[in-house]
Design an enzyme around this catalytic site. Structure first.
Site, PDB file in Angstrom:
ATOM      1  N   GLU A  18      23.835  76.059  49.956  1.00  0.00           N
ATOM      2  CA  GLU A  18      23.144  74.768  49.847  1.00  0.00           C
ATOM      3  C   GLU A  18      21.813  74.966  49.140  1.00  0.00           C
ATOM      4  OE1 GLU A  18      22.328  72.673  53.461  1.00  0.00           O
ATOM      5  OE2 GLU A  18      24.337  72.926  54.284  1.00  0.00           O
ATOM      6  N   GLU A  43      23.747  59.987  52.083  1.00  0.00           N
ATOM      7  CA  GLU A  43      24.521  59.735  53.301  1.00  0.00           C
ATOM      8  C   GLU A  43      23.679  58.924  54.288  1.00  0.00           C
ATOM      9  OE1 GLU A  43      26.751  63.420  54.549  1.00  0.00           O
ATOM     10  OE2 GLU A  43      25.559  64.221  52.884  1.00  0.00           O
ATOM     11  N   LYS A  64      22.844  59.955  58.313  1.00  0.00           N
ATOM     12  CA  LYS A  64      22.228  61.210  58.737  1.00  0.00           C
ATOM     13  C   LYS A  64      20.925  60.905  59.473  1.00  0.00           C
ATOM     14  CE  LYS A  64      22.354  64.980  56.557  1.00  0.00           C
ATOM     15  NZ  LYS A  64      22.102  66.071  55.580  1.00  0.00           N
ATOM     16  N   GLU A  95      16.480  63.104  54.475  1.00  0.00           N
ATOM     17  CA  GLU A  95      17.808  63.549  54.882  1.00  0.00           C
ATOM     18  C   GLU A  95      18.916  62.678  54.309  1.00  0.00           C
ATOM     19  OE1 GLU A  95      18.636  66.207  56.488  1.00  0.00           O
ATOM     20  OE2 GLU A  95      16.649  66.898  57.073  1.00  0.00           O
TER      21      GLU A  95
END
Length: 428
Positions: free
Chosen positions: A266, A320, A323, A329
């Protein structure tokens, strides 16, 4: 299907013209496909999106069967995951074999599953109920693969936070936390035995966020800079990510694992954040990810491993919306859920403009309202909040090694918050 095909062609054309990426340029480009959202497109409509950016590898945080079926016969390589919640069960060889049969073998060979990650950032949770189960779970999964004659095509590993390092500067002095060496060493033995890579989640963004007045922004964004020189190895570093990677190489070498390959599972940069999240802007995200993709396409290694190709998975494919944690985030995606760019990666021409979750130009794909909510049976423990990936850093810009980094850890995929806030003091 027609709209997906049109989007794939237009997106590939624009990205190629921009000089950022094309399938031929970035054959080693990987992308993290997270699904903690209630507005994502169906996996079938994600296939052309992944191909449009030239990604040939996808990393999941579960083994979503819809996704794996959608990518059948595409040639895209997959990493599937067993979440932290299941480590205690998977250490049972029988349970491991059942899981592999249902989540891996069932999709082979049509879907090219090449790796299973067992847990995510387990060792930095400081939870013995997790860490004690990690190695046995990895061993059980590998044994099951051997028994099923799959070990030559599917390997086993686990992803670590960069916070497993006690020392990261200079890179040549990289070392693991002394309290973790006893846990890490047998894991490294397994990697060496089965030939699997060592995975690290590395985010220079957190270093900048922690000390924006002291960390040179160009250094973390791969922009032109005079860089820094390792006073021991005399190697020159013009970006922080390479410095972090080489610190991990040094840590591995210090324990006798000089030949163990490192993959960056990541790394990324948010395009939006809260008021106290310095640097989380579309322009910075564009520079970080755009420049990173260029480096990947050049097939060059780090100063310490110049002949070793970079194996990097960009975080993430989509923003997203479910999250937990700070605004950043939910804003690491290269794309919005409707398939339009979250920001431009240097693309010329008109980007698709979404209206009511539909695109109004030919530069996007009409995803309509076909959302894919996160599966209640899939575990995302250790992934829900990546702001917990604490970064150990120090560079020659008068940075104090007492910089404070907030670590937010969420312990289950239903977003029941169990926050851990720690102060990291990098002595030296």
């Amino acid at each position: 299907m027609e709209s997906c095909t049109r989007f794939c062609y237009c997106a590939s054309l624009l990205l190629s013209i921009s000089g950022i990426v094309s399938p031929a340029m970035a054959g080693s480009l990987g992308i993290n496909y997270g699904q903690i959202a209630n507005n994502l497109p169906t996996p079938e409509k994600v296939v052309p999106l992944v191909k449009s950016i030239g990604a040939t590898k996808v990393k999941l945080y579960d083994a979503n069967p819809q996704v794996l079926r959608a990518f059948a016969n595409t040639g895209v390589e997959f990493i599937v995951a067993i979440g932290n919640d299941y480590l205690s069960k998977i250490r049972d060889p029988g349970k491991a074999q059942e899981w592999i049969k249902s989540n891996v073998q069932a999709h082979l060979p049509a879907t090219k599953i090449t790796c299973i990650t067992v847990g995510n950032e387990v060792l930095t949770f400081n939870d013995t109920s997790l860490s004690d189960n990690l190695l046995p779970a990895m061993q059980s999964v590998h044994t099951a693969l051997v028994n099923m004659d799959l070990d030559q095509q599917v390997t086993v590993t686990t992803a670590h936070s960069l916070a497993i390092l006690e020392t990261s500067y200079p890179p040549s002095a990289g070392a693991f936390r002394r309290d973790l060496v006893g846990c890490i060493t047998p894991i490294l033995n397994l990697h060496a035995k089965i030939g699997s890579p060592f995975l690290i989640n590395a985010y220079p963004y957190f270093a900048y966020k922690a000390s924006p007045k002291q960390v040179a922004l160009d250094f973390v964004l791969f922009q032109p800079t005079q860089g820094v020189v390792d006073p021991v190895s005399n190697l020159h570093y013009d970006n922080m990510l390479f410095s972090q990677i080489d610190a991990v190489y040094s840590a591995l070498s210090s324990l006798g694992y000089k030949k163990l390959p490192i993959h960056i599972s990541e790394t990324g940069w948010p395009s939006k954040g809260d008021a106290d999240e310095a640097g989380a802007t579309p322009d910075n995200a564009k520079k970080y990810n755009g420049n990173l993709i260029k480096l990947i396409s050049q097939k060059k290694g780090t100063p310490m491993r110049p002949s070793t190709d970079l194996n990097i998975y960009v975080f993430a494919l989509f923003n997203e919306n479910m999250k937990p944690g700070p605004t950043s985030e939910r804003n690491y995606g290269l794309f919005k859920p409707d398939g339009t760019p979250a920001y431009s990666l240097g693309i010329t021409g008109a980007d698709a403009v979404p209206t009511n979750n539909r695109t109004t130009t030919s530069g996007g794909v009409n995803f309509g309202n076909s959302a894919t909510p996160p599966s209640p049976e899939s575990s995302s423990t250790g992934y829900l909040s990546i702001s917990g990936a604490q970064v150990s850093f120090s560079i020659l810009f008068s940075i104090s090694r007492g910089d404070r980094l907030k670590a937010i850890k969420y312990r289950n995929h239903r977003a029941k918050e169990a926050l851990k806030e720690k102060d990291i003091y990098m002595m030296g």
